[in-house]
Design an enzyme around this catalytic site. Structure first.
Site, PDB file in Angstrom:
ATOM      1  N   CYS A   1       0.830  -1.212   0.000  1.00 45.16           N
ATOM      2  CA  CYS A   1       0.000   0.000   0.000  1.00 45.16           C
ATOM      3  C   CYS A   1       0.864   1.262   0.000  1.00 45.16           C
ATOM      4  O   CYS A   1       1.869   1.350   0.695  1.00 45.16           O
ATOM      5  CB  CYS A   1      -0.930  -0.001   1.206  1.00 45.16           C
ATOM      6  SG  CYS A   1      -2.046   1.417   1.223  1.00 45.16           S
TER       7      CYS A   1
ATOM      8  N   CYS B   1       0.547   4.622   6.960  1.00 38.50           N
ATOM      9  CA  CYS B   1      -0.096   4.502   8.277  1.00 38.50           C
ATOM     10  C   CYS B   1       0.835   3.725   9.219  1.00 38.50           C
ATOM     11  O   CYS B   1       1.192   2.570   8.932  1.00 38.50           O
ATOM     12  CB  CYS B   1      -1.426   3.768   8.132  1.00 38.50           C
ATOM     13  SG  CYS B   1      -2.437   4.428   6.792  1.00 38.50           S
TER      14      CYS B   1
ATOM     15  N   CYS C   1       0.401  -0.053  10.289  1.00 37.08           N
ATOM     16  CA  CYS C   1      -0.117  -1.047   9.344  1.00 37.08           C
ATOM     17  C   CYS C   1       0.938  -1.984   8.759  1.00 37.08           C
ATOM     18  O   CYS C   1       1.964  -1.537   8.228  1.00 37.08           O
ATOM     19  CB  CYS C   1      -0.868  -0.353   8.215  1.00 37.08           C
ATOM     20  SG  CYS C   1      -1.724  -1.540   7.144  1.00 37.08           S
TER      21      CYS C   1
ATOM     22  N   CYS D   1     -17.145  -8.508   5.000  1.00 38.37           N
ATOM     23  CA  CYS D   1     -16.376  -7.272   4.824  1.00 38.37           C
ATOM     24  C   CYS D   1     -15.101  -7.578   4.054  1.00 38.37           C
ATOM     25  O   CYS D   1     -14.330  -8.446   4.446  1.00 38.37           O
ATOM     26  CB  CYS D   1     -15.977  -6.684   6.172  1.00 38.37           C
ATOM     27  SG  CYS D   1     -17.336  -6.526   7.324  1.00 38.37           S
TER      28      CYS D   1
ATOM     29  N   CYS E   1     -19.802  -5.289   2.807  1.00 41.73           N
ATOM     30  CA  CYS E   1     -19.052  -4.116   3.265  1.00 41.73           C
ATOM     31  C   CYS E   1     -17.695  -4.138   2.575  1.00 41.73           C
ATOM     32  O   CYS E   1     -17.104  -5.207   2.420  1.00 41.73           O
ATOM     33  CB  CYS E   1     -18.861  -4.195   4.782  1.00 41.73           C
ATOM     34  SG  CYS E   1     -17.757  -2.921   5.426  1.00 41.73           S
TER      35      CYS E   1
ATOM     36  N   CYS F   1     -19.183   2.881   8.024  1.00 37.70           N
ATOM     37  CA  CYS F   1     -18.563   2.192   9.151  1.00 37.70           C
ATOM     38  C   CYS F   1     -17.280   2.976   9.411  1.00 37.70           C
ATOM     39  O   CYS F   1     -16.391   3.010   8.556  1.00 37.70           O
ATOM     40  CB  CYS F   1     -18.259   0.750   8.754  1.00 37.70           C
ATOM     41  SG  CYS F   1     -17.195  -0.123   9.907  1.00 37.70           S
TER      42      CYS F   1
ATOM     43  N   ARG G   1     -18.363  -1.812  17.285  1.00 37.36           N
ATOM     44  CA  ARG G   1     -17.699  -3.097  17.053  1.00 37.36           C
ATOM     45  C   ARG G   1     -16.394  -3.209  17.824  1.00 37.36           C
ATOM     46  O   ARG G   1     -15.498  -2.379  17.697  1.00 37.36           O
ATOM     47  CB  ARG G   1     -17.447  -3.319  15.562  1.00 37.36           C
ATOM     48  CG  ARG G   1     -16.817  -4.707  15.293  1.00 37.36           C
ATOM     49  CD  ARG G   1     -16.773  -5.082  13.816  1.00 37.36           C
ATOM     50  NE  ARG G   1     -18.065  -4.968  13.222  1.00 37.36           N
ATOM     51  CZ  ARG G   1     -18.386  -4.076  12.292  1.00 37.36           C
ATOM     52  NH1 ARG G   1     -17.482  -3.265  11.833  1.00 37.36           N
ATOM     53  NH2 ARG G   1     -19.595  -4.019  11.821  1.00 37.36           N
TER      54      ARG G   1
HETATM   55  N1  SAM Z   1      -6.669   0.724   3.101  1.00 35.89           N
HETATM   56  C1  SAM Z   1      -7.954   0.994   3.594  1.00 35.89           C
HETATM   57  C2  SAM Z   1      -7.993   2.089   4.640  1.00 35.89           C
HETATM   58  O1  SAM Z   1      -6.994   2.420   5.243  1.00 35.89           O
HETATM   59  O2  SAM Z   1      -9.075   2.638   4.843  1.00 35.89           O
HETATM   60  C3  SAM Z   1      -8.654  -0.232   4.138  1.00 35.89           C
HETATM   61  C4  SAM Z   1      -7.899  -1.241   4.960  1.00 35.89           C
HETATM   62  S1  SAM Z   1      -7.229  -0.635   6.484  1.00 35.89           S
HETATM   63  C5  SAM Z   1      -6.174  -1.945   6.925  1.00 35.89           C
HETATM   64  C6  SAM Z   1      -8.612  -0.646   7.592  1.00 35.89           C
HETATM   65  C7  SAM Z   1      -8.410  -0.261   9.038  1.00 35.89           C
HETATM   66  O3  SAM Z   1      -7.758  -1.305   9.737  1.00 35.89           O
HETATM   67  C8  SAM Z   1      -7.552   0.944   9.356  1.00 35.89           C
HETATM   68  O4  SAM Z   1      -8.233   2.157   9.196  1.00 35.89           O
HETATM   69  C9  SAM Z   1      -7.237   0.721  10.822  1.00 35.89           C
HETATM   70  O5  SAM Z   1      -8.233   1.296  11.637  1.00 35.89           O
HETATM   71  C10 SAM Z   1      -7.286  -0.794  10.954  1.00 35.89           C
HETATM   72  N2  SAM Z   1      -5.945  -1.349  11.255  1.00 35.89           N
HETATM   73  C11 SAM Z   1      -4.972  -1.580  10.369  1.00 35.89           C
HETATM   74  N3  SAM Z   1      -3.873  -2.064  10.982  1.00 35.89           N
HETATM   75  C12 SAM Z   1      -4.169  -2.140  12.306  1.00 35.89           C
HETATM   76  C13 SAM Z   1      -3.438  -2.548  13.461  1.00 35.89           C
HETATM   77  N4  SAM Z   1      -2.187  -2.958  13.377  1.00 35.89           N
HETATM   78  N5  SAM Z   1      -4.054  -2.498  14.654  1.00 35.89           N
HETATM   79  C14 SAM Z   1      -5.337  -2.077  14.746  1.00 35.89           C
HETATM   80  N6  SAM Z   1      -6.066  -1.668  13.689  1.00 35.89           N
HETATM   81  C15 SAM Z   1      -5.504  -1.686  12.484  1.00 35.89           C
HETATM   82 FE1  SF4 Z   2      -2.829   1.192   3.372  1.00 38.67          FE
HETATM   83 FE2  SF4 Z   2      -2.760  -0.002   5.737  1.00 38.67          FE
HETATM   84 FE3  SF4 Z   2      -3.053   2.616   5.617  1.00 38.67          FE
HETATM   85 FE4  SF4 Z   2      -5.076   1.019   4.809  1.00 38.67          FE
HETATM   86  S1  SF4 Z   2      -4.265   1.210   6.867  1.00 38.67           S
HETATM   87  S2  SF4 Z   2      -4.276   2.841   3.774  1.00 38.67           S
HETATM   88  S3  SF4 Z   2      -3.883  -0.699   3.952  1.00 38.67           S
HETATM   89  S4  SF4 Z   2      -1.237   1.458   4.931  1.00 38.67           S
END
Ligand code: SAM
Ligand code: SF4
Ligand code: DTB
Length: 319
Positions: free
Chosen positions: A56, A60, A63, A100, A131, A191, A263
């Site tokens: 990606c 973040c 992630c 989802c 979703c 959501c 949730r």
């Molecule tokens: N890429 C898209 C986004 O960021 O909206 C969708 C997938 S992203 C992985 C969805 C959500 O997963 C993130 O907004 C975050 O809240 C959650 N998430 C991702 N990694 C996480 C982690 N290590 N611990 C807790 N929540 C996590």
């Molecule tokens: Fe990409 Fe992870 Fe951020 Fe979603 S949470 S935008 S998958 S880096």
């Protein structure tokens, strides 16, 4: 049932005062709101599938799937429609009402969106709620998803406006809000929630919940995630979060957004059964059911079934 008025005008002082209540006073209030709006012994179950893994473009800091960090995760292309529908059928079989699908994209490309739309149509044909969470969307993409029958779009605010750039810098808080507004305007349920344990303060937690509650409509689902610390990410060594603070956040979300489904999302692996029971008591009434979240482990379904039985709770497909 009592009609709790829906408020969109929460102030920081008010929300901080909720967080500052003695734990049992806060939980008592949250449980009262919960009972006025839901059957407290029901829990909605959703199943999650990562349809496109890793690589990606966003950074973040929590992630596993960001291309900016080396987390050892192997990238995978977008899954085939039939493979996804097989997983959806299996989820339906175990009683999930919502399927989802998550993709590690900053924003979907049209050719990929075409494939996701086929997946959504297939899930709808199974009579499940669909979703998706695909990153940011423009207005045309939102319309295409609406036409395909998407029930919910997940797009988390994740933290407060003030703390956001400590966590991610490749997009802004306003980018996030803009996608949420577009989705809401198209009549797709939103959501949206966040992550607790990113090193944020209580004021940031309050700020995030205020942003969510002050949207024109409260999100239909509010996922509250506890940070899953992933090796290789900037937040791998974030300080441990006090479980009571996580439970407080659920309780405050329940009070502020009385009709939303809250949730209990990522992080259940590090909660005891007693900790989870307190989350339900605080007003959580949904969870992800299945052995995996997107890339990390989840409590298994047999552990969840056993807990529901011990607590006299019923898993229901949707509210
Ligand atoms: N890429 C898209 C986004 O960021 O909206 C969708 C997938 S992203 C992985 C969805 C959500 O997963 C993130 O907004 C975050 O809240 C959650 N998430 C991702 N990694 C996480 C982690 N290590 N611990 C807790 N929540 C996590
Ligand atoms: Fe990409 Fe992870 Fe951020 Fe979603 S949470 S935008 S998958 S880096
Ligand atoms: C949400 O708020 N939590 C889910 C879902 N929405 C997409 C994702 C949790 C991901 C946890 C980390 C992982 O498994 O990679």
């Amino acid at each position: 049932m009592n009609q709790t008025p829906l408020r969109h005008d929460w102030t920081t002082a008010e929300v901080e005062a909720l967080f500052d209540l003695p734990f049992h006073d806060l939980l008592f209030q949250a449980q009262g709101v919960h009972r006025a709006n839901f059957d407290p012994n029901e829990v909605q179950i959703s199943t999650l599938l990562n349809i496109k893994t890793g690589g990606c473009a966003e950074n973040c800091g929590y992630c596993s799937q960001s291309a900016h960090f080396d987390t050892g995760l192997e990238r995978e292309a977008l899954m085939a429609v039939e493979e996804v529908l097989e997983a959806a059928r299996a989820a339906k079989e175990v009683g999930a009402g919502r399927f989802c699908m998550g993709a590690a994209w900053r924003k979907p490309k049209q050719q990929d969106l075409d494939v996701v739309i086929e997946m959504v149509k297939g899930v709808k044909a199974l009579e499940m709620e669909a979703c998706v969470t695909l990153g940011m969307l423009d207005a045309d993409q939102v319309e295409q998803l609406k036409a395909a029958g998407v029930d919910y779009y997940n797009h988390n605010l994740d933290s407060s406006r003030e703390y956001y750039d400590k966590v991610v810098t490749t997009r802004s808080y306003d980018d996030r809000l803009e996608t949420i507004r577009r989705v809401q305007q198209a009549g797709i349920n939103v959501c949206s929630g966040g992550i607790i344990g990113l090193g944020e303060s209580r004021r940031d937690r309050a700020g995030m919940l205020i942003e969510l509650a002050n949207l024109p409509e409260h999100p239909g689902s509010v996922p509250i995630n506890m940070l899953v610390k992933v090796a290789g990410t900037p937040l791998a060594d974030a300080p441990d979060l006090d479980t009571f603070e996580f439970i407080r956040t659920i309780a405050v979300a329940r009070i502020m957004m009385p009709k939303s489904v809250v949730r209990l999302s990522a992080g259940r692996e590090s909660l005891s059964d007693e900790g989870q029971a307190l989350c339900f008591h605080a007003g959580a009434n949904s969870l992800f059911y299945g052995d995996r979240l997107l890339t990390t482990e989840n409590k298994g379904t047999s552990a969840d079934d056993a807990l529901f039985t011990r607590l006299g709770m019923r898993a229901i497909p949707h509210h």
